[in-house]
Design a protein around this motif. Sequence first.
Motif, PDB file in Angstrom:
ATOM      1  N   ASP A 336       0.819  -1.209   0.000  1.00 51.24           N
ATOM      2  CA  ASP A 336       0.000   0.000   0.000  1.00 51.24           C
ATOM      3  C   ASP A 336       0.856   1.264   0.000  1.00 51.24           C
ATOM      4  OD1 ASP A 336      -2.297  -1.592   0.109  1.00 51.24           O
ATOM      5  OD2 ASP A 336      -2.235  -1.661   2.303  1.00 51.24           O
ATOM      6  N   GLY A 337       1.926   1.289  -0.790  1.00 53.94           N
ATOM      7  CA  GLY A 337       2.789   2.455  -0.868  1.00 53.94           C
ATOM      8  C   GLY A 337       3.795   2.570   0.257  1.00 53.94           C
ATOM      9  N   MET A 338       3.760   1.652   1.217  1.00 56.34           N
ATOM     10  CA  MET A 338       4.690   1.646   2.345  1.00 56.34           C
ATOM     11  C   MET A 338       5.675   0.501   2.154  1.00 56.34           C
ATOM     12  SD  MET A 338       3.544   4.203   4.118  1.00 56.34           S
ATOM     13  CE  MET A 338       4.369   4.020   5.697  1.00 56.34           C
ATOM     14  N   ARG A 339       6.947   0.799   2.430  1.00 60.08           N
ATOM     15  CA  ARG A 339       8.003  -0.188   2.247  1.00 60.08           C
ATOM     16  C   ARG A 339       8.502  -0.681   3.609  1.00 60.08           C
ATOM     17  NH1 ARG A 339       9.640  -2.937  -2.203  1.00 60.08           N
ATOM     18  NH2 ARG A 339       9.571  -0.985  -3.413  1.00 60.08           N
ATOM     19  N   VAL A 340       8.532  -1.997   3.759  1.00 60.76           N
ATOM     20  CA  VAL A 340       9.107  -2.588   4.967  1.00 60.76           C
ATOM     21  C   VAL A 340      10.625  -2.426   4.902  1.00 60.76           C
ATOM     22  CG1 VAL A 340       9.321  -4.673   6.356  1.00 60.76           C
ATOM     23  CG2 VAL A 340       7.218  -4.249   5.067  1.00 60.76           C
ATOM     24  N   VAL A 341      11.213  -1.915   5.982  1.00 60.39           N
ATOM     25  CA  VAL A 341      12.656  -1.662   5.991  1.00 60.39           C
ATOM     26  C   VAL A 341      13.264  -2.209   7.277  1.00 60.39           C
ATOM     27  CG1 VAL A 341      12.552   0.377   4.522  1.00 60.39           C
ATOM     28  CG2 VAL A 341      12.318   0.642   6.993  1.00 60.39           C
ATOM     29  N   GLU A 342      14.514  -2.559   7.171  1.00 65.43           N
ATOM     30  CA  GLU A 342      15.337  -2.906   8.325  1.00 65.43           C
ATOM     31  C   GLU A 342      16.407  -1.832   8.473  1.00 65.43           C
ATOM     32  OE1 GLU A 342      16.970  -6.780   8.013  1.00 65.43           O
ATOM     33  OE2 GLU A 342      15.045  -7.777   7.678  1.00 65.43           O
ATOM     34  N   GLY A 343      16.605  -1.359   9.710  1.00 68.90           N
ATOM     35  CA  GLY A 343      17.588  -0.310   9.954  1.00 68.90           C
ATOM     36  C   GLY A 343      16.989   0.963  10.506  1.00 68.90           C
ATOM     37  N   VAL A 344      15.669   1.024  10.601  1.00 66.05           N
ATOM     38  CA  VAL A 344      14.982   2.190  11.156  1.00 66.05           C
ATOM     39  C   VAL A 344      14.099   1.722  12.302  1.00 66.05           C
ATOM     40  CG1 VAL A 344      13.380   4.083  10.682  1.00 66.05           C
ATOM     41  CG2 VAL A 344      15.007   3.374   8.931  1.00 66.05           C
ATOM     42  N   LYS A 345      14.078   2.501  13.385  1.00 65.15           N
ATOM     43  CA  LYS A 345      13.237   2.176  14.524  1.00 65.15           C
ATOM     44  C   LYS A 345      11.901   2.914  14.413  1.00 65.15           C
ATOM     45  CE  LYS A 345      17.164   1.502  17.651  1.00 65.15           C
ATOM     46  NZ  LYS A 345      17.806   1.944  18.920  1.00 65.15           N
ATOM     47  N   ALA A 346      10.877   2.293  14.968  1.00 64.58           N
ATOM     48  CA  ALA A 346       9.558   2.927  14.973  1.00 64.58           C
ATOM     49  C   ALA A 346       9.615   4.239  15.738  1.00 64.58           C
ATOM     50  CB  ALA A 346       8.528   1.981  15.595  1.00 64.58           C
ATOM     51  N   GLY A 347       9.015   5.282  15.178  1.00 60.82           N
ATOM     52  CA  GLY A 347       8.975   6.589  15.814  1.00 60.82           C
ATOM     53  C   GLY A 347      10.030   7.544  15.322  1.00 60.82           C
ATOM     54  N   GLU A 348      11.086   7.069  14.673  1.00 62.66           N
ATOM     55  CA  GLU A 348      12.104   7.966  14.142  1.00 62.66           C
ATOM     56  C   GLU A 348      11.517   8.788  12.998  1.00 62.66           C
ATOM     57  OE1 GLU A 348      16.505   6.375  14.833  1.00 62.66           O
ATOM     58  OE2 GLU A 348      15.384   5.084  13.453  1.00 62.66           O
ATOM     59  N   LEU A 349      11.912  10.058  12.910  1.00 61.33           N
ATOM     60  CA  LEU A 349      11.372  10.965  11.912  1.00 61.33           C
ATOM     61  C   LEU A 349      12.134  10.801  10.599  1.00 61.33           C
ATOM     62  CD1 LEU A 349      10.796  14.182  14.060  1.00 61.33           C
ATOM     63  CD2 LEU A 349       9.147  12.399  13.427  1.00 61.33           C
ATOM     64  N   VAL A 350      11.410  10.421   9.567  1.00 54.63           N
ATOM     65  CA  VAL A 350      11.991  10.171   8.253  1.00 54.63           C
ATOM     66  C   VAL A 350      11.550  11.292   7.315  1.00 54.63           C
ATOM     67  CG1 VAL A 350      12.118   8.557   6.314  1.00 54.63           C
ATOM     68  CG2 VAL A 350      11.949   7.700   8.656  1.00 54.63           C
ATOM     69  N   ILE A 351      12.490  11.833   6.551  1.00 51.93           N
ATOM     70  CA  ILE A 351      12.157  12.880   5.590  1.00 51.93           C
ATOM     71  C   ILE A 351      11.433  12.242   4.403  1.00 51.93           C
ATOM     72  CG2 ILE A 351      13.073  14.640   4.048  1.00 51.93           C
ATOM     73  CD1 ILE A 351      15.394  14.999   5.933  1.00 51.93           C
ATOM     74  N   VAL A 352      10.233  12.715   4.110  1.00 56.81           N
ATOM     75  CA  VAL A 352       9.447  12.175   3.010  1.00 56.81           C
ATOM     76  C   VAL A 352       9.311  13.158   1.856  1.00 56.81           C
ATOM     77  CG1 VAL A 352       8.158  10.596   4.484  1.00 56.81           C
ATOM     78  CG2 VAL A 352       7.298  12.909   4.144  1.00 56.81           C
ATOM     79  N   ASP A 353       9.385  14.456   2.138  1.00 59.04           N
ATOM     80  CA  ASP A 353       9.329  15.484   1.096  1.00 59.04           C
ATOM     81  C   ASP A 353      10.436  16.496   1.363  1.00 59.04           C
ATOM     82  OD1 ASP A 353       7.060  14.540  -0.343  1.00 59.04           O
ATOM     83  OD2 ASP A 353       5.782  15.271   1.287  1.00 59.04           O
ATOM     84  N   GLY A 354      11.049  16.979   0.268  1.00 57.99           N
ATOM     85  CA  GLY A 354      12.156  17.927   0.400  1.00 57.99           C
ATOM     86  C   GLY A 354      13.499  17.237   0.508  1.00 57.99           C
ATOM     87  N   LEU A 355      13.635  16.049  -0.066  1.00 57.59           N
ATOM     88  CA  LEU A 355      14.904  15.311   0.026  1.00 57.59           C
ATOM     89  C   LEU A 355      16.046  16.074  -0.632  1.00 57.59           C
ATOM     90  CD1 LEU A 355      13.615  11.693  -0.745  1.00 57.59           C
ATOM     91  CD2 LEU A 355      14.439  12.554   1.442  1.00 57.59           C
ATOM     92  N   LEU A 356      15.754  16.828  -1.697  1.00 58.37           N
ATOM     93  CA  LEU A 356      16.815  17.561  -2.391  1.00 58.37           C
ATOM     94  C   LEU A 356      17.329  18.744  -1.587  1.00 58.37           C
ATOM     95  CD1 LEU A 356      15.439  17.536  -6.053  1.00 58.37           C
ATOM     96  CD2 LEU A 356      17.120  16.006  -5.006  1.00 58.37           C
TER      97      LEU A 356
END
Length: 399
Positions: A336-356
């Motif tokens: 559903d547009g979400m990717r399962v990842v290893e290496g990130v903890k739940a609750g950590e703030l991930v940049i989703v827009d403005g990566l450049l």
Amino acid sequence: MTKHSLALTLTPLLAAALLAACGQKQDGAGAHGGAGGPPPVSVAPATQREVQEFDEFTARLEAPDTVEVRARVAGTVEAVRFKEGQLVKKGEPLFTIDARAFKAEVARAEAQIAAAKTQAELAKADLARAEKLVSANAVSQQEIDQLRAALRSAEANQKSAEAALVQARLNVEYASVTAPVSGRTSRANVTPGNLVGVGDPVLTTVVSSDKVYAYFDASEATYLKYMRSAKPVQTAVQMGLSNEQGFPHTGKLDFVDNRLNPATASIRARAVFDNKGGLFTPGLYARVKLGGGGTYPGVVVPDRAITTDQTQKLVLIVGPNNIVQPRPVKPGALIDGMRVVEGVKAGELVIVDGLLRAFPGAPVTPQVLKVDDKGMPIPAAQPGAAPAPAPAPASAASK
């Protein structure tokens, strides 16, 4: 140089400097969202949820039964007994071939049976009379042997005639070409008056329609993953056609081939779906989704938040003091547009827009987005957007 000429020389330089200063100010405002401030980015917390992995494949639909209808006797087609493209049941007539010659053969075989039966009865009676005369030495043993052989020959001729009658009756039956399976007919390839031979040409084609098969190829890794399951066959499979959203149809995996194709390192598998409604047509392209067994807790982030740094996948985390931290991740299933990842903890703030606008080790101005029940960020309202006006009361509108 006079004062007048010096003023004329400095005026263009001063104007260029002012324009450059204005341009730098505008660029700085656009890049940092404020004069000299860190650039703004949108962030969302990584979410932990129950994950059930699945695999998607492309498939082609095929009918379980596809039969080319051919004539089993030679003759002239008298009639076409079906409407092209209609549904027929097994045993319904499709074509009629002139059967007069076959009916005459039946009559001839019946006459041969009667003659052979009479001959056998006569031979049996002759043998019985000769056996009564043996005690009186009225007949020789040779004559007895000849009569017994004549009786066996007559009985064999009778059986041969009975077999010929069965064949003649079959030819009469074959003159009416019937549907070998229940399904949908193709067009009629011959019309009345045409002469057909045994097996040539194909009169029409019938494909079964109550069920449909979806054939697809799975990779070696996928095959090994599902073979570890307790019940690799009978696994639930979902399917969607090219004009459908998602996978609205549910079937089951009922066949996996017995060997992999060494050229492609893949194996052919098949799912079966109910088609009593006639929605699926053989030959259609379809998408199938194969579930991977039980669920497990996993951390998911928006797929668009994952970027590539030459040889590895990573996400950008906003850490203490709003400093950007690159984090290598191992991506898993896309759900559903979400990717399962290893290496990130739940609750950590991930940049989703403005990566450049975000650089590792540099500060940013994060805007935390809300997420839905699946962990997908909800876009923030645009600043300065006026709320929609409330509808006017009915009385005021009438005025």
